[in-house]
Scaffold this motif. Structure first.
Motif, mmCIF file in Angstrom:
data_model
loop_
_atom_site.group_PDB
_atom_site.id
_atom_site.type_symbol
_atom_site.label_atom_id
_atom_site.label_comp_id
_atom_site.label_asym_id
_atom_site.label_seq_id
_atom_site.Cartn_x
_atom_site.Cartn_y
_atom_site.Cartn_z
ATOM 1 N N GLU A 134 0.304 -1.001 0.544
ATOM 2 C CA GLU A 134 -0.215 -0.034 -0.284
ATOM 3 C C GLU A 134 1.046 1.312 -0.090
ATOM 4 O O GLU A 134 0.177 2.007 -0.703
ATOM 5 C CB GLU A 134 -1.455 -0.114 1.312
ATOM 6 C CG GLU A 134 -1.956 -0.862 1.337
ATOM 7 C CD GLU A 134 -3.179 -1.058 0.155
ATOM 8 O OE1 GLU A 134 -3.024 0.812 -0.365
ATOM 9 O OE2 GLU A 134 -3.790 -1.202 -0.632
ATOM 10 N N TYR A 140 -1.715 10.523 -6.800
ATOM 11 C CA TYR A 140 -3.348 10.159 -6.241
ATOM 12 C C TYR A 140 -3.468 11.135 -7.485
ATOM 13 O O TYR A 140 -3.091 12.433 -7.806
ATOM 14 C CB TYR A 140 -3.431 10.345 -4.808
ATOM 15 C CG TYR A 140 -3.150 11.542 -4.019
ATOM 16 C CD1 TYR A 140 -4.151 12.231 -4.351
ATOM 17 C CD2 TYR A 140 -1.801 11.349 -3.646
ATOM 18 C CE1 TYR A 140 -4.000 13.778 -3.319
ATOM 19 C CE2 TYR A 140 -1.874 13.245 -3.164
ATOM 20 C CZ TYR A 140 -2.234 13.997 -2.771
ATOM 21 O OH TYR A 140 -1.905 14.980 -2.250
ATOM 22 N N PHE A 194 0.945 10.360 -1.029
ATOM 23 C CA PHE A 194 0.049 9.707 -1.169
ATOM 24 C C PHE A 194 -0.041 10.533 0.931
ATOM 25 O O PHE A 194 -0.801 10.488 1.547
ATOM 26 C CB PHE A 194 -0.685 8.690 -1.674
ATOM 27 C CG PHE A 194 -2.070 8.657 -0.629
ATOM 28 C CD1 PHE A 194 -2.705 8.887 -1.500
ATOM 29 C CD2 PHE A 194 -2.489 8.491 1.034
ATOM 30 C CE1 PHE A 194 -4.814 8.652 -0.853
ATOM 31 C CE2 PHE A 194 -3.950 7.983 0.864
ATOM 32 C CZ PHE A 194 -4.694 8.433 -0.284
ATOM 33 N N GLN A 221 -8.373 9.634 -5.682
ATOM 34 C CA GLN A 221 -8.475 8.390 -6.506
ATOM 35 C C GLN A 221 -6.802 8.145 -6.065
ATOM 36 O O GLN A 221 -6.212 8.957 -6.471
ATOM 37 C CB GLN A 221 -8.849 7.745 -7.620
ATOM 38 C CG GLN A 221 -8.076 6.622 -7.718
ATOM 39 C CD GLN A 221 -9.523 5.602 -7.454
ATOM 40 O OE1 GLN A 221 -10.614 5.797 -6.876
ATOM 41 N NE2 GLN A 221 -8.516 4.494 -6.430
ATOM 42 N N ALA A 222 -6.707 7.600 -5.040
ATOM 43 C CA ALA A 222 -5.272 7.136 -5.058
ATOM 44 C C ALA A 222 -4.662 6.292 -6.359
ATOM 45 O O ALA A 222 -5.397 5.279 -6.505
ATOM 46 C CB ALA A 222 -5.262 5.750 -3.921
ATOM 47 N N ILE A 243 -14.313 9.464 -1.802
ATOM 48 C CA ILE A 243 -12.918 8.421 -2.894
ATOM 49 C C ILE A 243 -13.873 7.293 -2.987
ATOM 50 O O ILE A 243 -14.725 7.030 -1.629
ATOM 51 C CB ILE A 243 -12.434 8.888 -1.324
ATOM 52 C CG1 ILE A 243 -12.081 8.143 -0.064
ATOM 53 C CG2 ILE A 243 -10.912 10.115 -1.815
ATOM 54 C CD1 ILE A 243 -11.479 8.113 1.342
ATOM 55 N N ASP A 246 -10.792 1.789 -1.670
ATOM 56 C CA ASP A 246 -9.327 1.505 -2.342
ATOM 57 C C ASP A 246 -8.572 2.808 -1.310
ATOM 58 O O ASP A 246 -7.786 2.145 -1.079
ATOM 59 C CB ASP A 246 -8.992 1.176 -3.048
ATOM 60 C CG ASP A 246 -8.861 1.627 -4.720
ATOM 61 O OD1 ASP A 246 -9.956 2.676 -4.455
ATOM 62 O OD2 ASP A 246 -8.861 1.988 -5.936
ATOM 63 N N THR A 247 -9.147 4.108 -1.851
ATOM 64 C CA THR A 247 -8.642 5.193 -1.142
ATOM 65 C C THR A 247 -8.326 5.220 0.385
ATOM 66 O O THR A 247 -7.528 5.389 0.974
ATOM 67 C CB THR A 247 -9.098 6.180 -2.056
ATOM 68 O OG1 THR A 247 -8.691 6.176 -3.446
ATOM 69 C CG2 THR A 247 -8.077 7.351 -1.838
ATOM 70 N N ARG A 250 -5.900 3.029 1.764
ATOM 71 C CA ARG A 250 -4.599 3.295 1.128
ATOM 72 C C ARG A 250 -4.486 4.522 2.494
ATOM 73 O O ARG A 250 -3.215 4.901 3.562
ATOM 74 C CB ARG A 250 -4.223 3.571 0.333
ATOM 75 C CG ARG A 250 -3.400 4.860 0.181
ATOM 76 C CD ARG A 250 -1.237 4.334 0.269
ATOM 77 N NE ARG A 250 -0.976 4.687 0.248
ATOM 78 C CZ ARG A 250 -0.312 5.185 1.036
ATOM 79 N NH1 ARG A 250 -0.668 5.215 2.124
ATOM 80 N NH2 ARG A 250 0.861 5.682 0.621
ATOM 81 N N TYR A 251 -5.104 5.458 2.600
ATOM 82 C CA TYR A 251 -5.130 6.385 3.557
ATOM 83 C C TYR A 251 -5.139 5.600 5.220
ATOM 84 O O TYR A 251 -3.942 6.844 5.636
ATOM 85 C CB TYR A 251 -6.462 7.440 3.945
ATOM 86 C CG TYR A 251 -6.639 8.394 4.819
ATOM 87 C CD1 TYR A 251 -5.343 9.418 4.585
ATOM 88 C CD2 TYR A 251 -7.052 8.775 5.777
ATOM 89 C CE1 TYR A 251 -5.392 10.524 5.634
ATOM 90 C CE2 TYR A 251 -6.844 9.721 6.981
ATOM 91 C CZ TYR A 251 -6.454 10.711 6.188
ATOM 92 O OH TYR A 251 -5.847 12.069 7.520
#
Length: 283
Positions: A134, A140, A194, A221-222, A243, A246-247, A250-251
């Motif tokens: 990740e 992004y 990101f 969007q990542a 978002i 998946d974003t 990721r956060y």
């Protein structure tokens, strides 16, 4: 190896149970042998076990060799002693079964502790691998669409949306250093870190809360999946920073989180499903 140990414990307990049956059988044969001796009979069918019984009685005789005359019948204590030996052996089998079960329980506890530790280490390794993968996602993109707020949409107010968009883009560029590109009738910003998205979110929330006569649909969007970014934008959520799942995931791997995320809903887009989330300010 574990299956072998389980089978071994099962075999050992079965062996002790089998020995209990053998001992009960020997007790029964000893009683017949004792009756044979008391009556002076000669039972040939006892010959298959006579040698063992004679040895057992001889062992009993070494313990105590007395006898008792009871109404003309001579009761020799060596037979009784031999019987006691077999009864003790029977209860020893119960003791062996009990000890085997204790050892098996200890082994099971150790095995479960080992598996739990192994699973913990595996999960830790998997988590580290997921985090590593990740964290590789650094790029992004942000897509912004604007519309005039309803209360400013009257013609006599003469709101110039192009001028307002220019002011918005100028503000974002000054604060973030990124320059917009025209994309899908909106403005596309691309970033390369990101982990530092919170500082960009600070700017975007200032845009949303500004007194400008515009409503903003801001989508993030990542990675570089602009197709999914457009699908999120097509949902037209204004006054939010939206978002995909998946974003949001990721956060979670960022070292700091000045903002929270929450799910808005699940939407069908053609043959695919989009799980939509949003960034929320932490009060």
């Amino acid at each position: 190896m574990h299956d072998l140990m389980v089978a071994l414990f099962k075999f050992i307990k079965s062996f002790w149970q089998f020995m209990k049956i053998v001992i009960v059988f020997c007790i029964l044969m000893l009683l017949f042998y004792w009756v044979e001796n008391l009556t002076g009979a000669d039972w040939g069918w006892l010959n298959f076990i006579r040698g063992f019984l004679e040895g057992l009685v001889k062992c009993g005789d070494s313990i105590y060799s007395g006898s008792l005359n009871f109404f003309g019948a001579i009761f020799e204590f060596k037979f009784f002693n031999a019987l006691i030996i077999l009864v003790i052996a029977f209860y020893l089998m119960n003791l062996f079964i009990y000890i085997t079960e204790i050892i098996e329980d200890k082994y099971d506890d150790g095995w479960r502790a080992y598996k739990k530790h192994e699973e913990k280490m595996l999960n830790k390794t998997l988590q580290e691998n997921v985090k590593r993968e990740e964290k590789k996602i650094n790029k992004y993109a942000i897509l912004i669409h604007t519309v005039i707020k309803k209360k400013f949409s009257h013609r006599e107010l003469n709101v110039n949306i192009d001028e307002q968009n220019k002011l918005m883009n100028q503000f974002i560029t000054e604060k973030t250093g990124a320059h917009p590109m025209n994309y899908d009738s909106g403005f596309l910003y691309q970033f390369n870190s990101f982990d530092e998205i919170d500082s960009v979110l600070d700017v975007l929330f200032k845009v949303i809360h500004s007194n400008a006569p515009l409503d903003y649909s801001i989508c993030i969007q990542a990675g570089d999946d602009l197709v999914q970014l457009k699908k999120i934008a097509d949902l037209k959520y204004y006054s939010k920073i939206t978002i995909a799942a998946d974003t949001a995931y990721r956060y979670r791997f960022n070292s700091s989180h000045r903002y929270g995320t929450s799910q808005i809903g699940i939407f069908q887009n053609g043959d695919k499903t989009i799980e939509l989330h949003e960034f929320k300010e932490i009060l």
